[in-house]
Design a protein around this motif. Structure first.
Motif, PDB file in Angstrom:
ATOM      1  N   GLY A  89      -5.497  -2.960  -0.629  1.00 16.52           N
ATOM      2  CA  GLY A  89      -3.448  -3.007  -0.932  1.00 16.52           C
ATOM      3  C   GLY A  89      -3.808  -1.635  -2.704  1.00 16.52           C
ATOM      4  N   ASN A  90      -5.133  -2.178  -3.158  1.00 18.49           N
ATOM      5  CA  ASN A  90      -4.923  -0.847  -4.442  1.00 18.49           C
ATOM      6  C   ASN A  90      -5.862   0.465  -3.971  1.00 18.49           C
ATOM      7  N   ASP A  91      -6.529   0.190  -3.219  1.00 19.74           N
ATOM      8  CA  ASP A  91      -7.814   1.370  -3.203  1.00 19.74           C
ATOM      9  C   ASP A  91      -8.330   1.360  -1.602  1.00 19.74           C
ATOM     10  N   PRO A  92      -7.471   1.780  -0.577  1.00 17.61           N
ATOM     11  CA  PRO A  92      -7.745   1.352   1.107  1.00 17.61           C
ATOM     12  C   PRO A  92      -9.044   2.488   1.156  1.00 17.61           C
ATOM     13  N   GLN A  93      -9.025   3.520   0.703  1.00 22.49           N
ATOM     14  CA  GLN A  93     -10.275   4.470   1.426  1.00 22.49           C
ATOM     15  C   GLN A  93     -11.797   3.558   0.946  1.00 22.49           C
ATOM     16  N   ALA A  94     -11.450   3.546  -0.839  1.00 25.18           N
ATOM     17  CA  ALA A  94     -13.048   2.742  -1.438  1.00 25.18           C
ATOM     18  C   ALA A  94     -13.199   1.190   0.132  1.00 25.18           C
ATOM     19  N   ILE A 118     -12.992  -5.318   9.066  1.00 27.17           N
ATOM     20  CA  ILE A 118     -12.021  -3.546   9.133  1.00 27.17           C
ATOM     21  C   ILE A 118     -11.050  -4.569   9.183  1.00 27.17           C
ATOM     22  N   THR A 119     -10.887  -5.730   9.723  1.00 30.81           N
ATOM     23  CA  THR A 119      -9.348  -5.748   9.929  1.00 30.81           C
ATOM     24  C   THR A 119      -8.637  -6.378   9.004  1.00 30.81           C
ATOM     25  N   MET A 120      -9.306  -6.969   7.400  1.00 26.15           N
ATOM     26  CA  MET A 120      -8.459  -7.336   6.601  1.00 26.15           C
ATOM     27  C   MET A 120      -8.056  -6.137   6.529  1.00 26.15           C
ATOM     28  N   VAL A 121      -9.189  -5.299   6.078  1.00 23.57           N
ATOM     29  CA  VAL A 121      -8.673  -3.861   5.155  1.00 23.57           C
ATOM     30  C   VAL A 121      -7.500  -3.322   6.368  1.00 23.57           C
ATOM     31  N   ASP A 161       1.609   3.680   3.939  1.00 19.62           N
ATOM     32  CA  ASP A 161       0.836   4.385   4.537  1.00 19.62           C
ATOM     33  C   ASP A 161       0.356   4.178   6.050  1.00 19.62           C
ATOM     34  N   PRO A 162       1.434   3.560   6.268  1.00 13.87           N
ATOM     35  CA  PRO A 162       1.216   3.365   8.043  1.00 13.87           C
ATOM     36  C   PRO A 162       0.251   4.039   9.067  1.00 13.87           C
ATOM     37  N   GLU A 163       0.258   5.245   8.613  1.00 14.08           N
ATOM     38  CA  GLU A 163      -0.674   5.847  10.131  1.00 14.08           C
ATOM     39  C   GLU A 163      -2.035   5.554   9.434  1.00 14.08           C
ATOM     40  N   GLY A 164      -2.125   5.025   8.053  1.00 17.53           N
ATOM     41  CA  GLY A 164      -4.000   5.002   8.241  1.00 17.53           C
ATOM     42  C   GLY A 164      -4.254   3.600   8.383  1.00 17.53           C
ATOM     43  N   ALA A 165      -3.361   2.915   8.772  1.00 20.58           N
ATOM     44  CA  ALA A 165      -3.757   1.627   8.492  1.00 20.58           C
ATOM     45  C   ALA A 165      -4.041   1.791  10.377  1.00 20.58           C
TER      46      ALA A 165
END
Length: 204
Positions: free
Chosen positions: A30-35, A53-56, A64-68
């Motif tokens: 939630g705070n730093d999705p890329q990391a 992966i599912t959790m992230v 950023d729903p597209e990123g998810a």
């Protein structure tokens, strides 16, 4: 977070370890999705990596729903991946149905794609039925197109039944028209049964 996760890895297997892992990783996502994504992808292939992966993806920032959605596609093909992507696309469609639709329409054909398009159209039609209907109509002929148009008309029949009926009336006779007629008639029968009977009687 990585230090905390490393410590969690030393705990004995059990619900306490799983709960601690999920809490740390979800907060990190939630705070730093890329990391957090980088950490999950670096895990060895297997159930733990898939769970990470599912959790992230699930806790990816809602801004950023597209990123998810793109990150969820990192999972190996499976029913669980399909369900996760479908749910994340639904979240995306809540904020930007046009972009969500543009992404989904280029996915490989299948039941999951059809379900996602129907869900997008239902949500899109609540806010902008004209755009939703135009996009659905531009899909290639086939069941996905018919189901997408039906999803829009089913929603439109609640808000503007005359517009939904007019669309069906201008559709050339055939299986597509029959399916759409059934969709609109069923929607009208629930919300406006008198209008539904009149509509059905007017059609040749």
């Amino acid at each position: 977070p990585q230090g905390a996760l490393k410590w969690v890895g030393t705990l004995p297997a059990g619900w306490e370890k799983t709960t601690a892992f999920n809490r740390i990783l979800s907060d990190w996502a939630g705070n730093d999705p890329q990391a957090a994504a980088g950490y999950a992808l670096a895990l060895p292939n297997g159930a733990d990596r898939n769970a990470a992966i599912t959790m992230v993806a699930t806790h990816w920032p809602p801004t950023d729903p597209e990123g998810a959605v793109h990150f969820a596609q990192k999972l190996p093909p499976s029913g669980n991946r399909n369900i996760l992507v479908r749910d994340l696309v639904a979240n995306w469609a809540n904020t930007d149905p046009a972009t969500a639709f543009a992404y989904v329409k280029d996915l490989p054909s299948g039941a999951t794609k059809s379900d996602m398009i129907e869900n997008i159209m239902t949500q899109w039609a609540q806010d902008n039925p004209e755009q939703a209907l135009a996009s659905a109509t531009n899909l290639p002929p086939g069941s996905v197109r018919v189901n997408a148009i039906g999803a829009v008309l089913g929603q439109l029949a609640q808000e503007d039944p005359a517009a939904a009926m007019d669309y069906v009336k201008t559709t050339p006779p055939g299986s597509e028209r029959d399916n759409l007629l059934n969709t609109v008639t069923m929607a009208l029968a629930y919300y406006d049964p008198t209008n539904a009977a009149t509509f059905a009687a007017e059609l040749p």
